[in-house]
Write a protein that holds these residues in place. Structure first.
Motif, PDB file in Angstrom:
ATOM      1  N   UNK A 126      -0.693  -6.403  64.575  1.00  9.36           N
ATOM      2  CA  UNK A 126      -1.404  -5.949  63.374  1.00  9.36           C
ATOM      3  C   UNK A 126      -2.263  -4.717  63.643  1.00  9.36           C
ATOM      4  N   UNK A 127      -2.435  -4.393  64.931  1.00 10.02           N
ATOM      5  CA  UNK A 127      -3.263  -3.228  65.265  1.00 10.02           C
ATOM      6  C   UNK A 127      -4.729  -3.436  64.953  1.00 10.02           C
ATOM      7  N   UNK A 128      -5.197  -4.703  65.035  1.00 14.06           N
ATOM      8  CA  UNK A 128      -6.622  -4.959  64.787  1.00 14.06           C
ATOM      9  C   UNK A 128      -7.181  -5.729  65.982  1.00 14.06           C
ATOM     10  N   UNK A 129      -8.488  -5.642  66.183  1.00 17.57           N
ATOM     11  CA  UNK A 129      -9.133  -6.446  67.224  1.00 17.57           C
ATOM     12  C   UNK A 129      -9.660  -7.706  66.556  1.00 17.57           C
ATOM     13  N   UNK A 130      -9.367  -8.860  67.157  1.00 18.30           N
ATOM     14  CA  UNK A 130      -9.819 -10.138  66.590  1.00 18.30           C
ATOM     15  C   UNK A 130     -10.940 -10.711  67.451  1.00 18.30           C
ATOM     16  N   UNK A 131     -10.787 -10.567  68.777  1.00 12.83           N
ATOM     17  CA  UNK A 131     -11.763 -11.099  69.731  1.00 12.83           C
ATOM     18  C   UNK A 131     -12.550  -9.960  70.365  1.00 12.83           C
TER      19      UNK A 131
END
Length: 593
Positions: free
Chosen positions: A48-53
């Motif tokens: 998704x190209x996002x940072x979650x952690x």
């Protein structure tokens, strides 16, 4: 200690934090970057190209002939993961504020910045993506100066793609960010800011030492839970864990002590020595408040305990997830889970599926309401099924949020229309710079839970950024909308909705379910009801066999006799038949437009 620097990177989503972090790691020879975003190690983050952690990593950097140890924490940018950001900020003394040169200051930039300022962090402004053709660094510098009141020469121009300005960022980190303060000889006091589950070594806690020092073999206690452990291994976080013989005041590291139970490690807890405990726990850490609630049910009933274990392991990695058991007539036993937003809910579902192979059914998301009865008592309701009888309710209060939308002037009209249609009220509107406007609305949280963010992005062609925080409860005319199938309520589809929207919403729900429910041997009546009043109805026609096909000629009563026989059979079938609601139907309710 004077050569340690702890800092995090904060920014709006998609402003290039993780790419910039890769360049910093490359420049300090911590790792050789092979693929993009080395710190985003979950498949989901890559896809998704996002940072979650948040991810912590240690770098070593030579400056002025001295060696400095830099502890970097890369944080997520999406509003749903702002809790991760608050934990990272608690473990740092400084922050890099990254702003995209092509997009300027956006809503999440401002809210993360305020969070950092509240914790007295030293802010280093960085303009990223300066190598882009459509970059406008001068205008963005003006916005940052308005926001921070800093000098123009303090702003660093950089590019995460080409590596421009990385050396200046590292120099600024060493020169501007203060070293950690603390007393090496005081009793041990360390803040847990994250934890992970390892199937071989149990639960590993990540901490920052505020006072004192720790060695392997020490007996330590966790103050909030009161449990005691032996530190089997301690060390610092490089790309992998690297063990150390001692960690001093100001260090960021991990501790392995063979903890097996998930509930024993609380993020924000304080670690101290058993023999020589510190006087008090480290303050300033908040319990997270979930915004959106939904039920998660295992598809197979016997998977209930597996789902509980999976949620506990996931909670270690993501402390903002809350859950408690509940049961439903239609779906059996499951959990009522609290999430920070819809993206958070989607990610949790994906992770349950990928990391733990759990197939779950999710009910319609909703928010928590305060229900006051006529005796003056108050009850918090997370689930429409938990609503008391209508005759006992005096009034209901729903949660409101203060929302900030930053956009360009040409989208003000459509955005106002959208917010007002969601029962919002405009509080103020001010121009930030050029033709960029900040609109502040009061909105009911229940209205923005399902599809508000997607609509906002599409009407503003992606040029609106959105951020919100809770703003108390207000009385509201809410009704419980039930969906009945053949007269039986399906509790997983019932929702709490505003009086004005109820009829329209009920009608759309019935139409949608008519498309999705498979046809049976008998008629299925789909009804939407408020209390005893039916407000909408659709019928899924039965599958019929032409029983009169073999009957030709003769009197009409022969046909009538066959049809009557079929009718009796259908009636009997309707009494014993039950309607299965497919998972698609639950999901479709979320996407009602």
């Amino acid at each position: 200690m004077k050569n340690i620097r702890n800092f995090c990177i904060i920014a709006h989503i998609d402003h290039g934090k993780s790419t910039l972090a890769d360049r910093l790691l490359e420049y300090t020879d911590t790792i050789k970057v092979t693929g993009g975003q080395m710190l985003d190690d979950m498949d989901l983050e890559r896809e998704r190209g996002i940072t979650i952690k948040s991810h912590a990593i240690q770098m070593e950097y030579m400056h002025g002939g001295e060696k400095y140890v830099l502890n970097l924490i890369d944080t997520p940018g999406h509003v749903d993961f702002s809790y991760e950001v608050s934990r990272s900020i608690a473990a740092c003394e400084g922050a890099l504020l990254v702003v995209d040169a092509t997009q300027g200051v956006q809503a999440q930039t401002i809210s993360n910045l305020y969070m950092a300022i509240e914790h007295d962090l030293e802010i280093i402004p960085v303009i990223n993506k300066c190598d882009m053709v459509n970059a406008m660094p001068e205008e963005v510098e003006d916005e940052i100066i308005d926001l921070l009141g800093c000098k123009r020469e303090e702003i660093i121009r950089a590019s995460g793609r080409t590596g421009m300005g990385v050396d200046r960022i590292l120099e600024a980190v060493v020169e501007r960010i203060p070293c950690p303060k603390g007393d090496e000889d005081a009793p041990l006091q360390a803040l847990i800011f994250d934890s992970v589950f390892n199937s071989f070594r149990g639960i590993i806690a990540y901490f920052k030492i505020v006072n004192g020092s720790i060695r392997p073999g020490d007996r330590v206690a966790f103050i909030n839970t009161g449990k005691e452990y032996t530190a089997d291994e301690i060390g610092v976080l490089k790309m992998d864990m690297s063990p150390r013989e001692v960690l001093h005041c100001g260090d960021v590291g991990y501790i392995v002590s063979g903890i097996k139970t998930a509930t024993e490690v609380k993020v924000g807890d304080t670690i101290t020595h058993v023999a020589r405990p510190c006087e008090k726990a480290i303050a300033g850490f908040e319990e997270v408040k979930p915004m959106v609630f939904a039920g998660l049910y295992p598809i197979e009933t016997e998977d209930f305990e597996n789902l509980r274990a999976s949620l506990e392991k996931l909670q270690l990695n993501d402390a903002s997830l809350t859950f408690q058991p509940e049961s439903s007539v239609a779906l059996g036993f499951g959990f009522r889970c609290g999430f920070l937003g819809l993206l958070h809910m989607e990610i949790v579902q994906e992770r349950l599926d990928r990391e733990f192979n759990m197939d779950v059914i999710t009910t319609v998301p909703n928010v928590s309401y305060l229900v006051y009865d006529k005796q003056g008592g108050m009850k918090e309701v997370h689930n429409p099924a938990g609503m008391p009888d209508v005759t006992l309710i005096d009034h209901i209060e729903e949660p409101y949020i203060r929302a900030s939308v930053i956009t360009t002037a040409n989208f003000i009209g459509p955005i106002m229309t959208l917010c007002l249609s969601k029962r919002g009220e405009l509080v103020k509107q001010e121009y930030i710079s050029g033709n960029r406007v900040e609109l502040i609305f009061n909105l009911p949280l229940g209205e923005i839970v399902i599809d508000f963010y997607d609509k906002l992005k599409s009407i503003s062609k992606g040029y609106a950024s959105f951020d919100y925080h809770q703003d108390g409860f207000r009385p509201s005319k809410l009704v419980k909308l039930d969906i009945l199938l053949n007269g039986e309520p399906v509790d997983a589809l019932s929702t709490l909705t505003h009086m004005d929207n109820a009829v329209d919403f009920g009608r759309r729900m019935c139409e949608k379910l008519k498309e999705l429910l498979p046809r049976q041997q008998f008629d299925i009546a789909i009804q939407a009801a408020i209390g005893a009043k039916i407000i909408a109805r659709e019928t899924v026609k039965q599958l019929r066999k032409d029983v009169t096909a073999k009957c030709y000629g003769g009197d009409v009563s022969r046909k009538r006799k066959l049809l009557e026989k079929q009718k009796r059979g259908k009636k009997r079938m309707k009494q014993i038949g039950n309607v299965e609601v497919p998972q698609k139907a639950f999901l479709a309710v979320l996407k009602l437009d």
